[in-house]
Design an enzyme around this catalytic site. Structure first.
Site, PDB file in Angstrom:
ATOM      1  N   GLY A  12       0.803  -1.222   0.000  1.00  9.58           N
ATOM      2  CA  GLY A  12       0.000   0.000   0.000  1.00  9.58           C
ATOM      3  C   GLY A  12       0.835   1.270   0.000  1.00  9.58           C
ATOM      4  O   GLY A  12       1.946   1.304   0.526  1.00  9.58           O
ATOM      5  N   SER A 101       0.254  -7.446   8.360  1.00  6.99           N
ATOM      6  CA  SER A 101       0.446  -6.194   7.629  1.00  6.99           C
ATOM      7  C   SER A 101       1.790  -5.561   7.981  1.00  6.99           C
ATOM      8  O   SER A 101       2.232  -5.614   9.134  1.00  6.99           O
ATOM      9  CB  SER A 101      -0.678  -5.208   7.951  1.00  6.99           C
ATOM     10  OG  SER A 101      -1.917  -5.692   7.481  1.00  6.99           O
ATOM     11  N   HIS A 363      38.307  23.334  26.940  1.00  8.23           N
ATOM     12  CA  HIS A 363      37.168  24.162  26.553  1.00  8.23           C
ATOM     13  C   HIS A 363      37.462  24.970  25.299  1.00  8.23           C
ATOM     14  O   HIS A 363      38.594  25.290  24.986  1.00  8.23           O
ATOM     15  CB  HIS A 363      36.773  25.129  27.683  1.00  8.23           C
ATOM     16  CG  HIS A 363      37.872  25.446  28.638  1.00  8.23           C
ATOM     17  ND1 HIS A 363      37.753  25.261  29.989  1.00  8.23           N
ATOM     18  CD2 HIS A 363      39.130  25.895  28.437  1.00  8.23           C
ATOM     19  CE1 HIS A 363      38.882  25.592  30.593  1.00  8.23           C
ATOM     20  NE2 HIS A 363      39.728  25.981  29.663  1.00  8.23           N
ATOM     21  N   ASN A 386      42.515  23.113   9.712  1.00 12.16           N
ATOM     22  CA  ASN A 386      42.692  21.954   8.828  1.00 12.16           C
ATOM     23  C   ASN A 386      42.311  22.202   7.376  1.00 12.16           C
ATOM     24  O   ASN A 386      42.567  21.365   6.524  1.00 12.16           O
ATOM     25  CB  ASN A 386      41.884  20.769   9.358  1.00 12.16           C
ATOM     26  CG  ASN A 386      40.395  21.075   9.460  1.00 12.16           C
ATOM     27  OD1 ASN A 386      39.999  22.229   9.539  1.00 12.16           O
ATOM     28  ND2 ASN A 386      39.571  20.040   9.470  1.00 12.16           N
TER      29      ASN A 386
END
EC number: 2.7.7.23
Length: 455
Positions: A12, A101, A363, A386
């Site tokens: 379906g 189903s 941090h 980078n």
């Protein structure tokens, strides 16, 4: 034990979902609905599974792969017609066949096994899986005679007032004697308002032929929940989420607030791990023993080893080894690997990098395309530079190095072990062992110059 077959109805389109995605491919707790059904059938040790596909056939087949055979229903002419499409694959097989189903993701292998056992013990031609619905509106009702034998299934629109009061409903799952199923399918017609071939008509034909038709009443109505729209999808997710969370708590995982903890079906979690509220754990994530996952964390397809602490952070396709910790408010992106006893503090981002044992990144740091050794100190505000605008380049930092705060390491560059980068430096050249690299302009103090400034 007789041979056991299964048919999954997955043809379906699901127009009520209002989606470009085919209905059975919508996800419940990180896994498509049809895959949930297939997984439970596999656990029930079904010998032969056939999935009927129609709309989105190629996409469904890509999702399920070689775990099942396939039959194509090119025209959507009803559930009976769908099962007819398996004739070449199944009609000559002996044994029993369960039909379910693909949009019913909550059924369990245990229920399927009990249905088979009940059916086989009674030598039935057909067994209907039923349940007691708190509100049976919209469901087909199971009509039994005075001694409890199934007489028929009556749909809501055709039910009398007395029949509408019946709470035992048809879940849409059936178990058939396979040969008798296909014999009856050859006799059904599309002489109805919809012009379709109904699987339920097989039940009537078998009754007319005095075959044994039974019904197995399962205990948990929630399992029978079908998904036809987004509202039902949300309900199914809630039921599945509760099932998953309950499973892990019973396996030794503590959840501070299970109602706000979202864990996908394929996640694995070790014992004595604690999960706070508002946590989302997705995909194929694996979490070890004795971990702590803080509120607001989101972890996707990652591997977390034992004793790891994650506080309000996001991990995607990353790995954290024993005793490491991260957060709050940091981000591990794909191919980030954090070694044992590494500390990643707040507002850090790591991508495609390995950080060795005992290293500390306190941090406000970005680490990308890099390899860091053991026992390194990375100060506040360090950036691994980078990207040159075209390509990404790699940085290596050796064991016991010290990277001072607010430094930039411009890749490609190698910071040797035991070397020291002074705070505020922009490093473009590699260092040797025990070097101290300073790359900043010398400070100049201009006496009384501030008096000339406009502020």
């Amino acid at each position: 034990m007789t041979k056991r077959n299964a048919i999954i109805l997955a043809a379906g389109k699901g127009t009520r979902m209002r989606s470009k995605l085919y209905k059975v491919l919508h996800q419940v707790c990180g896994k498509t609905m049809v895959e949930h059904v297939l997984t439970q059938l596999e656990k029930a040790k079904i010998d032969n599974i056939i999935t009927i596909v129609g709309f989105g056939a190629e996409t469904v087949e890509q999702q399920l792969g070689h775990r099942t055979k396939y039959a194509l229903q090119e025209q959507q002419l009803g559930t009976g017609h769908a099962v007819m499409q398996t004739k070449d694959l199944l009609a000559n097989e002996d044994g029993e066949t369960i039909i379910v189903s693909g949009d019913t993701p909550l059924f369990t292998a245990e229920t399927f096994e009990k249905l088979f056992e009940y059916h086989e013990q009674r030598h039935a031609a057909a067994t209907i899986l039923t349940s007691i619905a708190p509100d049976p509106t919209g469901y087909g009702r199971i009509v039994r005679n005075d001694v409890g034998i199934v007489e028929r299934i009556v749909e809501q629109k055709d039910a009398t007032v007395q029949e509408q009061a019946i709470k035992e409903i048809n879940t849409g799952v059936y178990c058939f004697d396979n040969k008798k199923l296909f014999a009856a399918l050859s006799k059904i017609t599309n002489d109805n308002a919809q012009g379709e071939y109904y699987l339920t008509d097989v039940i009537g034909i078998l009754k007319q032929e005095n075959e044994i038709v039974t019904a197995y009443k399962m205990d948990n109505f929630d399992e029978s929940m079908g998904v036809n729209d987004r509202v039902a999808l949300a309900r199914a997710n809630k039921v599945m989420r509760n099932r998953i969370n309950t499973h892990w708590m019973r396996e030794g995982v503590s959840m501070i607030d299970p109602e706000t903890t979202y864990i996908d079906a394929d996640v694995k979690i070790g014992r004595d791990t604690v999960i706070e509220g508002g946590v989302v754990i997705k995909g194929h994530t694996e979490i070890g023993n004795d971990c702590y996952i803080g509120a607001g964390s989101r972890i996707t397809d990652s591997k977390i080893h034992d004793g790891v602490k994650i506080i309000s952070s996001t991990l995607q396709e990353a790995e954290m080894h024993n005793g490491s910790d991260i957060g709050p408010n940091s981000h591990l992106r794909p191919e980030a690997e954090i070694g044992e006893n590494v500390h990643i503090g707040n507002f850090c981002e790591v991508k495609k990098a390995y950080i060795g044992e005992g290293t500390k990144v306190g941090h406000l740091t970005y680490i990308g395309n890099a390899t860091l050794g053991k026992d390194i100190n990375v100060g506040c505000g360090v950036v691994f530079v980078n990207y040159d605008g075209t390509n990404k380049h790699h940085t290596n930092v050796g064991d016991h190095a010290f990277i001072g705060s607010n430094s930039n390491l411009v890749a490609p560059v190698n910071i040797a072990k035991d070397s020291f980068v002074a705070a505020g430096s922009t490093i473009t050249d590699s260092t040797e062992q025990y070097d101290m690299a300073i790359a900043r302009a010398r400070q100049v103090n201009k006496e009384n110059y501030a008096k000339k400034l406009p502020w």
